[in-house]
Each structure stands twice: as C-alpha cells, then as structure tokens.
Design a protein around this motif. Structure first.
Motif, PDB file in Angstrom:
ATOM      1  N   UNK A 388     -36.652  -6.062 -60.393  1.00  0.00           N
ATOM      2  CA  UNK A 388     -35.618  -6.740 -59.596  1.00  0.00           C
ATOM      3  C   UNK A 388     -36.086  -6.924 -58.150  1.00  0.00           C
ATOM      4  N   UNK A 389     -36.860  -5.960 -57.658  1.00  0.00           N
ATOM      5  CA  UNK A 389     -37.284  -5.976 -56.254  1.00  0.00           C
ATOM      6  C   UNK A 389     -38.346  -7.040 -55.981  1.00  0.00           C
ATOM      7  N   UNK A 390     -39.220  -7.273 -56.955  1.00  0.00           N
ATOM      8  CA  UNK A 390     -40.338  -8.207 -56.758  1.00  0.00           C
ATOM      9  C   UNK A 390     -40.191  -9.414 -57.670  1.00  0.00           C
ATOM     10  N   UNK A 391     -40.629 -10.588 -57.222  1.00  0.00           N
ATOM     11  CA  UNK A 391     -40.632 -11.751 -58.112  1.00  0.00           C
ATOM     12  C   UNK A 391     -41.745 -11.618 -59.150  1.00  0.00           C
ATOM     13  N   UNK A 392     -41.656 -12.369 -60.197  1.00  0.00           N
ATOM     14  CA  UNK A 392     -42.773 -12.444 -61.143  1.00  0.00           C
ATOM     15  C   UNK A 392     -43.947 -13.119 -60.441  1.00  0.00           C
ATOM     16  N   UNK A 393     -45.121 -12.974 -61.019  1.00  0.00           N
ATOM     17  CA  UNK A 393     -46.298 -13.632 -60.441  1.00  0.00           C
ATOM     18  C   UNK A 393     -46.089 -15.137 -60.365  1.00  0.00           C
ATOM     19  N   UNK A 394     -45.473 -15.704 -61.386  1.00  0.00           N
ATOM     20  CA  UNK A 394     -45.240 -17.152 -61.424  1.00  0.00           C
ATOM     21  C   UNK A 394     -44.253 -17.604 -60.346  1.00  0.00           C
ATOM     22  N   UNK A 395     -43.312 -16.723 -59.993  1.00  0.00           N
ATOM     23  CA  UNK A 395     -42.288 -17.056 -58.993  1.00  0.00           C
ATOM     24  C   UNK A 395     -42.734 -16.762 -57.558  1.00  0.00           C
ATOM     25  N   UNK A 396     -43.866 -16.085 -57.399  1.00  0.00           N
ATOM     26  CA  UNK A 396     -44.273 -15.567 -56.090  1.00  0.00           C
ATOM     27  C   UNK A 396     -44.788 -16.615 -55.124  1.00  0.00           C
ATOM     28  N   UNK A 397     -45.179 -17.775 -55.635  1.00  0.00           N
ATOM     29  CA  UNK A 397     -45.796 -18.789 -54.792  1.00  0.00           C
ATOM     30  C   UNK A 397     -47.302 -18.645 -54.693  1.00  0.00           C
TER      31      UNK A 397
END
Length: 402
Positions: A388-397
């Motif tokens: 929940x705290x971190x985005x997925x790698x794909x969502x990270x930019x």
C-alpha cells in the motif's frame, strides 16, 4: 637530455606499475563506500552511526565473499551534490569501489545515482527520501531501501487526514527532497478528501523558522506538515512550541522524523508527534537483538536509516555471493531476485525498478509518563503494508518498466 628522457620514461613506468598494482588490489577485494552527511544537519540522522551499521553487516557476513576481502571506505559529502559526485567518481575510477550506499540528501542521491549509472556501478540509497530515485530517475543499477516520500505520505499524511486533519499547510525544505515529500503527501491528503491550503519553503539548515511558522499558523490549517528532516525538523518543532502552535489547536506532522530526532528533542517536546518509520528497535526479538549490539558500539539505539544501511550492505553482499561475481549487472539481477530477511526487514522484496518493499509503521511519540525505560519513545498506531505504501514498478514512472 638523454638522462631526462630516461627519467621521464622511468617515471611513467613507475606510475603505470603503481596504477596497475592499485587496480589489481581493488580487483582482489569487494569494496563498499558509505557516503553521507557526517558533520551537518543530518549527522545524527545517519552520519557516523550508519558507518557503524555497515561495519556490523560486514562483520556479520564474515569479512569476505567469494574468497575476497570486504573493504569499506567512507566520506562526508557535506550535503553538496558536486562534492559527492567528485568523491564517488574517485572511488569508482581510482579506488575500485564496487557499490555506494546510504547517500543521505536527495539531491546528492540523484546526482550519485546518475554517475553510478554511467559507471555501471551499483548504488543503494537509504538516507535520501525522494521517490524519484526509483521513479523517473531510476537506473538498472540503482536501488532504494529504507523508505521514500510516497511511503511517508501514505503513512503519516493518510492517517492524519482520515483522523480529521483534513486541511494542511507545508513547511518545506527548499530542495529536491522537500519538494517530493510535499507533493507526495499533498497528493495523499487530496486523495483522502483533504485540502492543501498552502506551503512555504525554507533553506536547508535553517536556524530561524519564525517567519515560516507564522505563515503556517496564519493559514488556520488543522495540520502543519514538516516536509524537512534532521536538525531542521527539531528546530521547527522547538520553535513551534514557543509560538504556541500546538497549544492553539493545530497539529504538527513530522513527515520525516526518526528516533534520532525524537531523542534530540526529548519526550517533553516531542510527545504526541505522529510519524512513520520502517524500523523501531523495540518491535520484536530480531530488532532488539540488533539494537542491543548497535548500542554497545554507539551508546544509542538505531533509527530506520542506520538499520537500513545494515540491511543494504548485507543484502549487497548476499547478492554478490549468490551471483558468484561482483559484476554489477549480475549482482543487480540477484538483488531483485533474493528476498530481504534480516533485522531490518522480514519478507522484503525488491521490485523491477529497484524499490525494496517492506511494511512501515505509524507511531505516536509517548508522553514522558508513558516511557518505561531509556529509548522507549514510540507507541505503534498502525502497520502500513508495503504494497500500500509503495506503487508497483509499473506505476512508479520508472522508464525501465515500460
């Protein structure tokens, strides 16, 4: 003239032999660099205590890997990106350093990570917070370990907004870290239905926060978010008390506050502050065992930066061993494959963008009457799941994931 030519040739030969000898020595060791602030605003936040944590990791690993001795170098970057890059370049090109970690200060971390990418060397950021490290500034050799601005925003920002603190004003350090922490927390506040009423930015290592605090007080925001760290945070908290900000009904949120700063403030001044950390020395048997050993060496308990530096160093050495080489590309691949299990993290995982994901914890600083022993500073309010705290790698930019 002939003698001069011979002397020059001899000197060149000597320099070549010395350089070759130094490079051969570097190849026979696995060399780790700890680069951080050891004399300035973040000296307690990481500083020499992170150096000691890295030493513990090397000792716990056995002092060698793949039959090579593990060596460590350390330097103070003074929170200056140009100085940090100069040190890192010398370490890579002359001293044979294989990996640099800690890297407190986001502007420093981003600059060194760019150089590391050019040099094809691994860097593991621990003390810097900007989520850009594994976002748009990600590299194949770059990793981010202990926390980041988005995770802190989810933990502290999300919790306080849900608890009724739905209007915010930010007191922000005027450089990459502060901007990132303000933005990431503000995004979470707005996603939870809150409002950001404004922000004011202050120089790094400020001693006088009076004008900034008066603007925050005048905003009438329910929460004043301190988007700074280290001595800047402790100075802001102390001066906020002089202005009666908390007594007047506004709440202070330490968006990057660690055990080191709470200790510096003392419970009388820090009581009631809400914060997010990814490590607390008194959470479980593993953290207590590590903390006890750390205390014997430093006379203080570790925060998430120091415990995270222990973990980043240990994880790198485990990856070198598993890879059977210190080649950066092979080791980077292993870092993303191996689970992270140590005193800092249990069941941690490294995503394709280099972000190490583990749970974080929302804490409230105890009142002096609630503290039962030295360094007994926190009561846990909630667990913030890593997913929940971190985005997925794909969502990270991170462009590597596209």
């Amino acid at each position: 003239m002939k003698f001069g030519l011979l002397s020059t040739a001899a000197l060149c030969g000597l320099l070549f032999a010395t350089s070759a000898s130094a490079q051969q020595g570097a190849n026979q060791a696995v060399k780790i660099g700890i680069l951080n602030d050891q004399s300035g605003v973040y000296a307690d936040y990481g500083g020499k205590y992170s150096v000691e944590a890295a030493k513990m990791a090397i000792e716990d690993f056995g002092g060698e890997v793949l039959g090579k001795k593990i060596e460590m170098v350390t330097a103070d970057h003074q929170n200056k990106p140009d100085l940090a890059v100069s040190i890192a370049r010398r370490w890579y090109d002359v001293e044979g350093v294989d990996m640099i970690t800690e890297l407190t200060t986001s502007s420093v971390a981003l600059a060194v990570q760019e150089l590391s990418n050019q040099e094809k060397k691994i860097d593991i950021v621990v003390g810097a917070a900007s989520s850009r490290v594994t976002g748009d500034a990600c590299t194949p050799y770059g990793f981010h370990w202990s926390f980041d601005t988005r995770a802190l925003g989810v933990g502290t920002g999300g919790a306080l907004t849900e608890a009724g603190g739905d209007s915010w004003f930010f007191l922000t350090a005027d450089y990459a870290f502060g901007y990132s922490l303000e933005k990431d927390t503000g995004d979470i506040v707005k996603a939870k239905g809150g409002k950001v009423l404004g922000a004011v930015r202050h120089p790094l290592n400020s001693s006088d926060f009076s004008s900034f605090l008066l603007q925050a007080q005048a905003s009438k925001a329910k929460v004043i978010g301190l988007a700074n760290a280290g001595l800047d945070t402790t100075n802001a908290v102390k001066q906020a008390a002089e202005f009666g900000i908390v007594a007047g009904g506004q709440k202070l949120a330490g968006l990057l506050l660690t055990l080191a700063e709470v200790n510096g403030l003392g419970l009388q001044a820090a009581q009631g502050l809400v914060l997010t950390e990814s490590f607390y020395w008194d959470r479980d048997d593993k953290s207590r065992e590590f903390a006890d050993r750390f205390f014997k060496r430093t006379q203080r308990m570790p925060n998430m930066i120091q415990a995270g530096t222990y973990s980043s160093t240990l994880s790198y050495l485990k990856a070198v061993k598993a890879a059977g080489t210190k080649d950066s590309e092979t080791v980077a691949k292993k870092l993303k494959e191996l689970p992270v299990d140590d005193a800092f993290a249990q069941g941690g995982k490294v995503l394709a963008n280099g972000r190490m994901v583990k749970d974080l914890y929302l804490f409230e600083v105890k009142k002096p009457s609630e503290s039962k022993k030295p360094w007994d500073y926190y009561k846990q309010l909630a667990v913030v799941p890593g997913d929940k705290a971190y985005p997925t790698a794909a969502e990270s930019g991170c462009p590597l994931t596209k």
